[in-house]
Scaffold this active site. Structure first.
Site, PDB file in Angstrom:
ATOM      1  N   THR A 109       0.827  -1.202   0.000  1.00  0.00           N
ATOM      2  CA  THR A 109       0.000   0.000   0.000  1.00  0.00           C
ATOM      3  C   THR A 109       0.860   1.250   0.000  1.00  0.00           C
ATOM      4  OG1 THR A 109      -1.593  -1.233   1.340  1.00  0.00           O
ATOM      5  CG2 THR A 109      -1.948   1.117   1.125  1.00  0.00           C
ATOM      6  N   TYR A 136     -12.761  -5.185  -0.415  1.00  0.00           N
ATOM      7  CA  TYR A 136     -13.988  -4.706  -1.047  1.00  0.00           C
ATOM      8  C   TYR A 136     -15.046  -5.796  -1.219  1.00  0.00           C
ATOM      9  CZ  TYR A 136     -17.258  -2.070  -3.880  1.00  0.00           C
ATOM     10  OH  TYR A 136     -18.388  -1.457  -4.323  1.00  0.00           O
ATOM     11  N   TYR A 175      -1.222 -10.843   4.776  1.00  0.00           N
ATOM     12  CA  TYR A 175      -1.302  -9.461   5.245  1.00  0.00           C
ATOM     13  C   TYR A 175      -2.730  -9.178   5.714  1.00  0.00           C
ATOM     14  CZ  TYR A 175      -0.896  -4.298   4.966  1.00  0.00           C
ATOM     15  OH  TYR A 175      -0.901  -2.949   5.230  1.00  0.00           O
ATOM     16  N   ARG A 215      -8.245  -1.336   6.022  1.00  0.00           N
ATOM     17  CA  ARG A 215      -8.299  -1.051   4.586  1.00  0.00           C
ATOM     18  C   ARG A 215      -9.137  -2.069   3.814  1.00  0.00           C
ATOM     19  NH1 ARG A 215      -4.666   2.789   2.440  1.00  0.00           N
ATOM     20  NH2 ARG A 215      -3.036   3.496   3.878  1.00  0.00           N
ATOM     21  N   LYS A 246       1.673 -10.611   8.475  1.00  0.00           N
ATOM     22  CA  LYS A 246       1.804  -9.191   8.784  1.00  0.00           C
ATOM     23  C   LYS A 246       0.469  -8.741   9.342  1.00  0.00           C
ATOM     24  CE  LYS A 246       2.271  -4.549   6.841  1.00  0.00           C
ATOM     25  NZ  LYS A 246       2.369  -3.706   5.612  1.00  0.00           N
ATOM     26  N   ILE A 292       6.971  -4.655   9.340  1.00  0.00           N
ATOM     27  CA  ILE A 292       6.966  -4.130   7.975  1.00  0.00           C
ATOM     28  C   ILE A 292       6.565  -2.666   8.101  1.00  0.00           C
ATOM     29  CG2 ILE A 292       5.951  -4.287   5.678  1.00  0.00           C
ATOM     30  CD1 ILE A 292       5.655  -7.284   6.135  1.00  0.00           C
TER      31      ILE A 292
END
Length: 290
Positions: free
Chosen positions: A44, A107, A133, A138, A161, A202
């Site tokens: 991102t 989404y 991840y 998000r 992550k 990260i």
């Protein structure tokens, strides 16, 4: 291969609307010389949502080429399309990335079973270490401990992550599985995450202060959490200002102040507001980064 320490979630420099390949290569070189343990292109922070497929692949290739095997490259290859994620992960494997960072599908909000099948399909299609991840802020999809434990049974699912900020996560997940290498996705709580059982971070902030962030993680890797906490305290203002607006706007502006890239972003991302620009500049001055 173990994935530990500080991995920089790399910015993607742009110039006149195109990927600035020279600036990116120079940036990777600087990161390695400053002591980071690994590199993450096309996350991102690297503005992957606005990279074309060709650009995405090119940036991964540039990172692998610049790293030259000196530190691991964990390529961002995730998508909310399983087919697309497989294609990008295959490419990363082909050009020599050491691992793939695969985000939870965003989404379309799959069920836990849907997420399990998504990651399993990628795992079965490409023989490369995969770090899952989890970033529900998000993606609106939080991968449960039970689902992660099932995925951990697959041999090439090697890590997580976690960007939830949930400091109980390492404890609760270890009740289900002890296999996964755990990396924080949140700079501000990374030391506390390591105390709970994490192995690294990260990082967004390491784009700007790679040496200082590496020193924090080096102390953690030696189980010297007192030292790590003291070093971390010096970076609290930086971690905070890197998210004064939606990332990666602040970090790219900060990098531009340091001469590492142009401040150019791609819409819908825009530069930080004037007040936040002043704040970012002041924090960098206080840390003697300018």
């Amino acid at each position: 291969m173990e994935f530990k320490g500080i991995y920089t979630a790399l910015i993607t420099p742009f110039k006149n609307g195109k990927v600035d390949e020279r600036a990116f290569g120079d940036f990777v070189e600087w990161q390695i010389k400053e002591g980071v343990h690994g590199l993450v292109p096309c996350g991102t922070t690297g503005e992957s949502p606005t990279l074309s497929h060709e650009e995405h692949n090119r940036v991964i290739s540039l990172c692998v080429e610049a790293a030259r095997g000196r530190v691991p490259v964990m390529a961002g290859t995730g998508s909310n399309s399983t087919i697309e994620a497989i294609m990008t992960t295959k490419y990363a494997k082909k050009i020599g990335a050491d691992a793939a960072l695969v985000v939870a599908p965003y989404y379309n909000k799959p069920t836990q079973e849907g997420m399990y099948r998504h990651f399993k399909a990628i795992h079965d299609a490409v023989k490369i270490p995969i770090i899952i991840y989890n970033v529900p802020g998000r993606t609106i999809a939080n991968i449960s401990d039970d689902t992660l434990a099932r995925l951990a049974e697959l041999p090439n699912i090697v890590g997580l992550k976690d960007a939830t900020g949930d400091l109980a996560r390492p404890y609760t997940l270890r009740q289900k599985t002890k296999k996964l290498q755990l990396l924080s996705g949140e700079d501000q709580t990374a030391v506390a995450f390591n105390v709970a059982g994490g192995q690294g971070c990260i990082s967004v902030s390491s784009n700007i202060a790679p040496k200082a962030c590496a020193e924090v993680q080096n102390a953690c890797l030696k189980d010297d959490f007192v030292k790590a906490a003291k070093l971390h305290e010096k970076l609290v203002a930086l971690h905070d200002v890197m998210f004064c607006e939606t990332s990666p706007a602040p970090v790219k502006f900060a990098a531009s102040l340091m001469g590492k890239c142009e401040p150019e972003l791609r819409l819908p991302m825009i530069e930080p507001g004037a007040d936040n620009q002043k704040h970012i500049k002041q924090v960098l001055k206080n840390l003697r980064l300018l």
